[in-house]
Design an enzyme around this catalytic site. Sequence first.
Site, mmCIF file in Angstrom:
data_model
loop_
_atom_site.group_PDB
_atom_site.id
_atom_site.type_symbol
_atom_site.label_atom_id
_atom_site.label_comp_id
_atom_site.label_asym_id
_atom_site.label_seq_id
_atom_site.Cartn_x
_atom_site.Cartn_y
_atom_site.Cartn_z
ATOM 1 N N SER A 138 0.783 -1.323 0.120
ATOM 2 C CA SER A 138 0.053 -0.333 -0.178
ATOM 3 C C SER A 138 1.191 1.803 -0.353
ATOM 4 O O SER A 138 0.234 2.408 -0.389
ATOM 5 C CB SER A 138 -0.988 -0.003 1.235
ATOM 6 O OG SER A 138 -0.035 0.191 1.936
ATOM 7 N N HIS A 191 1.296 6.021 5.624
ATOM 8 C CA HIS A 191 0.956 5.738 4.183
ATOM 9 C C HIS A 191 0.763 7.875 3.492
ATOM 10 O O HIS A 191 1.144 7.704 2.559
ATOM 11 C CB HIS A 191 -0.882 5.528 4.146
ATOM 12 C CG HIS A 191 -1.151 4.465 3.955
ATOM 13 N ND1 HIS A 191 -2.662 3.526 4.922
ATOM 14 C CD2 HIS A 191 -0.419 2.711 3.904
ATOM 15 C CE1 HIS A 191 -2.246 2.343 4.667
ATOM 16 N NE2 HIS A 191 -1.169 2.261 4.257
#
Length: 272
Positions: A138, A191
Amino acid sequence: MATPAALPPLPFNPSRVRSYILRLPLFTRLVLLAILAFWILELQTIWSVVRWGSLTPDEIGLGSMYRLNTYPFIHMGFFHTLLNVFALTPLLERFEAEHGTLTSLALFIGPLSTLPAGLYLLVEKVLLHRNTPVVGASVWAFLLLGSEAVRTFKSHPYFSIGSYKIPTWTSPLLACIFASVLIPNTSFLGHLCAVLVGYLLGLGYLKVFVPPEKILRWIEGKLNLLGRLPHYVSVDQKTYGRYGVLPSTNPVGDRPTPLSYLGSTQRLGSSE
């Protein structure tokens, strides 16, 4: 004799899915195969792949710098792997189609792995004095989302939700927030670092890391890569222009946090 009831139609066309998979370019295929291989390795109980390759601040040293490159390939179980594969594949496939296989290889095995990792280590260990491990592809998904958001902002500065106009470049940040809220054990910090590096990529500040096109053409011609490697994308076959277009943290102990597509999976991966 009773007539058997007709089965309901599938929500997707299997032939189109198969066609899409068969068209995936070479580097994208290799990344997906590596993710699958590491997931299979993690099924055994003798050696922990996650502990070996996760981005763990206290474990980074001269002998373990490989972790700056291994963490995106490692995941915290089947569903974490599946989620990140679905999130990353269309983004990575598009990037490779735009920039070519060699450029994708140079960037993703280099600065697009190490820069988010370095930023994460700086904040996590130096500023926050924590030691949360992260794993997961991710990181690349959010990075590419950040790059796409910057590019989209140039042509479509806003999107509307009701009467509100929201800048397009903020969409990956919103995805980070939603992912951290909706997906357990997601690393918001991981992230966020990926999105920030993606912004730099989209703004063109990372062009310095891209190998010169002249050198790439020489390598391709010398090794005849286009003729030898199926699904290879040449510098001269790019679909668009040259420069178009995580991790998660686990609050419990030293379990790595998986990075997920939407910004979170402290699954950039738990280690157990």
